[in-house]
Design a protein around this motif. Structure first.
Motif, mmCIF file in Angstrom:
data_model
loop_
_atom_site.group_PDB
_atom_site.id
_atom_site.type_symbol
_atom_site.label_atom_id
_atom_site.label_comp_id
_atom_site.label_asym_id
_atom_site.label_seq_id
_atom_site.Cartn_x
_atom_site.Cartn_y
_atom_site.Cartn_z
ATOM 1 N N GLY A 68 28.483 16.069 -4.148
ATOM 2 C CA GLY A 68 28.905 14.693 -3.883
ATOM 3 C C GLY A 68 28.020 13.953 -2.909
ATOM 4 O O GLY A 68 28.088 12.727 -2.816
ATOM 5 N N ALA A 69 27.196 14.673 -2.169
ATOM 6 C CA ALA A 69 26.259 14.035 -1.244
ATOM 7 C C ALA A 69 24.904 13.896 -1.922
ATOM 8 O O ALA A 69 24.650 14.484 -2.969
ATOM 9 N N GLY A 70 24.028 13.121 -1.325
ATOM 10 C CA GLY A 70 22.685 12.970 -1.856
ATOM 11 C C GLY A 70 22.016 11.736 -1.294
ATOM 12 O O GLY A 70 22.685 10.756 -0.959
ATOM 13 N N PHE A 71 20.678 11.801 -1.179
ATOM 14 C CA PHE A 71 19.931 10.628 -0.732
ATOM 15 C C PHE A 71 18.494 10.721 -1.218
ATOM 16 O O PHE A 71 17.967 11.804 -1.493
ATOM 17 N N ALA A 72 17.878 9.561 -1.347
ATOM 18 C CA ALA A 72 16.468 9.455 -1.704
ATOM 19 C C ALA A 72 15.906 8.271 -0.935
ATOM 20 O O ALA A 72 16.532 7.205 -0.896
ATOM 21 N N SER A 73 14.745 8.440 -0.304
ATOM 22 C CA SER A 73 14.234 7.356 0.530
ATOM 23 C C SER A 73 12.718 7.365 0.604
ATOM 24 O O SER A 73 12.061 8.372 0.332
ATOM 25 N N GLN A 74 12.186 6.208 0.979
ATOM 26 C CA GLN A 74 10.778 6.044 1.301
ATOM 27 C C GLN A 74 10.695 5.601 2.756
ATOM 28 O O GLN A 74 11.367 4.651 3.165
ATOM 29 N N LYS A 75 9.854 6.299 3.529
ATOM 30 C CA LYS A 75 9.748 6.059 4.967
ATOM 31 C C LYS A 75 8.311 5.733 5.333
ATOM 32 O O LYS A 75 7.372 6.307 4.779
ATOM 33 N N THR A 76 8.131 4.812 6.277
ATOM 34 C CA THR A 76 6.783 4.485 6.728
ATOM 35 C C THR A 76 6.141 5.697 7.393
ATOM 36 O O THR A 76 6.808 6.483 8.063
ATOM 37 N N VAL A 77 4.837 5.847 7.218
ATOM 38 C CA VAL A 77 4.128 6.962 7.835
ATOM 39 C C VAL A 77 4.036 6.717 9.341
ATOM 40 O O VAL A 77 4.021 5.567 9.794
ATOM 41 N N PRO A 78 3.981 7.785 10.162
ATOM 42 C CA PRO A 78 4.043 7.630 11.624
ATOM 43 C C PRO A 78 2.987 6.704 12.208
ATOM 44 O O PRO A 78 3.263 5.938 13.141
ATOM 45 N N GLU A 79 1.767 6.752 11.683
ATOM 46 C CA GLU A 79 0.693 5.962 12.281
ATOM 47 C C GLU A 79 0.816 4.466 12.008
ATOM 48 O O GLU A 79 0.160 3.651 12.662
ATOM 49 N N LEU A 80 1.673 4.073 11.056
ATOM 50 C CA LEU A 80 1.760 2.658 10.695
ATOM 51 C C LEU A 80 2.261 1.805 11.853
ATOM 52 O O LEU A 80 1.742 0.720 12.113
ATOM 53 N N PHE A 81 3.289 2.265 12.570
ATOM 54 C CA PHE A 81 3.861 1.499 13.672
ATOM 55 C C PHE A 81 3.408 1.993 15.045
ATOM 56 O O PHE A 81 3.839 1.456 16.062
ATOM 57 N N ALA A 82 2.589 3.036 15.096
ATOM 58 C CA ALA A 82 2.171 3.606 16.380
ATOM 59 C C ALA A 82 1.400 2.571 17.208
ATOM 60 O O ALA A 82 0.628 1.781 16.658
ATOM 61 N N PRO A 83 1.622 2.576 18.537
ATOM 62 C CA PRO A 83 2.512 3.445 19.326
ATOM 63 C C PRO A 83 3.948 2.940 19.390
ATOM 64 O O PRO A 83 4.755 3.453 20.156
ATOM 65 N N GLY A 84 4.281 1.936 18.608
ATOM 66 C CA GLY A 84 5.626 1.372 18.600
ATOM 67 C C GLY A 84 5.558 -0.112 18.312
ATOM 68 O O GLY A 84 4.727 -0.829 18.875
ATOM 69 N N ASN A 107 0.853 -1.185 0.000
ATOM 70 C CA ASN A 107 0.000 0.000 0.000
ATOM 71 C C ASN A 107 0.893 1.240 0.000
ATOM 72 O O ASN A 107 1.563 1.531 0.993
ATOM 73 N N ALA A 108 0.905 1.973 -1.099
ATOM 74 C CA ALA A 108 1.789 3.131 -1.225
ATOM 75 C C ALA A 108 1.462 4.230 -0.224
ATOM 76 O O ALA A 108 2.329 5.038 0.129
ATOM 77 N N SER A 109 0.219 4.268 0.274
ATOM 78 C CA SER A 109 -0.160 5.315 1.228
ATOM 79 C C SER A 109 0.498 5.115 2.591
ATOM 80 O O SER A 109 0.454 6.008 3.438
ATOM 81 N N GLN A 110 1.114 3.948 2.821
ATOM 82 C CA GLN A 110 1.804 3.682 4.080
ATOM 83 C C GLN A 110 3.250 4.170 4.065
ATOM 84 O O GLN A 110 3.966 4.015 5.051
ATOM 85 N N TRP A 111 3.671 4.749 2.933
ATOM 86 C CA TRP A 111 5.036 5.240 2.779
ATOM 87 C C TRP A 111 5.014 6.680 2.281
ATOM 88 O O TRP A 111 4.076 7.101 1.605
ATOM 89 N N SER A 112 6.065 7.428 2.588
ATOM 90 C CA SER A 112 6.187 8.796 2.085
ATOM 91 C C SER A 112 7.634 9.063 1.690
ATOM 92 O O SER A 112 8.565 8.447 2.221
ATOM 93 N N SER A 113 7.827 9.987 0.760
ATOM 94 C CA SER A 113 9.167 10.317 0.277
ATOM 95 C C SER A 113 9.900 11.203 1.274
ATOM 96 O O SER A 113 9.330 12.155 1.810
ATOM 97 N N VAL A 114 11.165 10.880 1.523
ATOM 98 C CA VAL A 114 12.066 11.748 2.286
ATOM 99 C C VAL A 114 13.356 11.811 1.475
ATOM 100 O O VAL A 114 14.218 10.940 1.578
ATOM 101 N N ASP A 115 13.477 12.831 0.642
ATOM 102 C CA ASP A 115 14.606 12.961 -0.277
ATOM 103 C C ASP A 115 15.458 14.171 0.088
ATOM 104 O O ASP A 115 15.067 15.004 0.911
ATOM 105 N N ASP A 116 16.626 14.281 -0.549
ATOM 106 C CA ASP A 116 17.523 15.388 -0.203
ATOM 107 C C ASP A 116 17.002 16.750 -0.659
ATOM 108 O O ASP A 116 17.637 17.777 -0.415
ATOM 109 N N ARG A 117 15.823 16.781 -1.271
ATOM 110 C CA ARG A 117 15.201 18.059 -1.622
ATOM 111 C C ARG A 117 14.919 18.894 -0.374
ATOM 112 O O ARG A 117 14.842 20.122 -0.448
ATOM 113 N N VAL A 118 14.765 18.215 0.776
ATOM 114 C CA VAL A 118 14.545 18.950 2.023
ATOM 115 C C VAL A 118 15.792 19.741 2.416
ATOM 116 O O VAL A 118 15.725 20.618 3.281
#
Length: 236
Positions: free
Chosen positions: A54-70, A12-23
């Motif tokens: 020379g640096a850079g990263f691209a990632s997909q991270k689980t959304v906070p509510e997926l593993f809540a409360p841990g 389910n793609a909605s359980q992940w979000s992009s966290v890339d070096d654009r931030v």
């Protein structure tokens, strides 16, 4: 190698979000594409290292509510990913676990960094299959550099997971693609003999934590756990 026999929900793609070096002003970009939710998900994109010198990263991270409360991993000793070779390359990827809450954002809107627990892996010339990652082999880092003084990973409360492509300080760049059938937790059977257990340990330590191929047969001797497979893996 065969696909793990676990009862998993579709990707389910909605359980992940992009966290890339654009931030941080970079131009890298990542996606999680799902053409068949019950078969596999493809983590792909483009890693740009020129913008940030020379640096850079691209990632997909689980959304906070997926593993809540841990998520409690204390009963397990490994994570196992099943890789679909047809849409995967031989670049080095990183699986990341986080056990700390996100800090308040900086005044400029950027997220503050916290400690990651990381495991690097690549397929090399392998045709895919299962990659076994012992939890004891995940290493603490802070902003991409080792953090040996970090507190031990709290396996009782995992708050997030990420799949990352990074430059490793200029060593790789460009398009990337990693197709995953599933991600699951695993506990080795008490009946594993010492030679098999030693093989697993050596596999996790080689090439500074980079796994070149899976442990064919090791996973089948243990019990597949459904906590992660049911959340993040495709069912076949």
């Amino acid at each position: 190698m065969s696909t793990p026999n676990h009862s998993g929900r579709p990707w389910n793609a909605s359980q992940w979000s992009s966290v890339d070096d654009r931030v941080r002003g970079g131009k890298s970009i990542s996606h999680l594409a799902i053409s068949d939710p019950k078969d596999h998900a493809t983590f792909h994109g483009n890693l740009d290292i020129k913008t940030l010198g020379g640096a850079g990263f691209a990632s997909q991270k689980t959304v906070p509510e997926l593993f809540a409360p841990g998520l409690d991993l204390s009963d397990y000793d490994s994570l196992v990913i099943d890789v679909h070779a047809s849409a995967s390359d031989d670049k080095t990827y990183t699986l990341i676990l986080k056990d700390t809450e996100a800090l308040p954002k900086r005044p400029d809107g950027r997220e503050q960094s916290t400690v990651n627990w990381e495991y690097d892996f690549c397929l090399g010339s392998s045709s895919g299959g299962r990659l076994v990652m012992r939890l004891e082999d995940f290493k603490p880092t802070y902003r991409g550099r080792p953090r040996p003084d970090a507190e031990p990973l709290n396996l009782h409360r995992i708050l997030a997971m990420s799949i990352m492509m990074r430059s490793h300080f200029g060593e790789q760049e460009g398009d990337f693609s990693l197709a995953l059938r599933s991600i699951a937790a695993h506990r080795h059977s008490d009946k594993l003999d010492k030679s098999e257990d030693d093989t697993a340990s050596r596999q996790g330590q080689q090439s500074e934590g980079i796994v070149k191929k899976g442990l064919d047969g090791t996973a089948s001797k243990g019990g597949w756990l459904s906590w992660l497979g049911s959340t993040l893996g495709g069912q076949r």
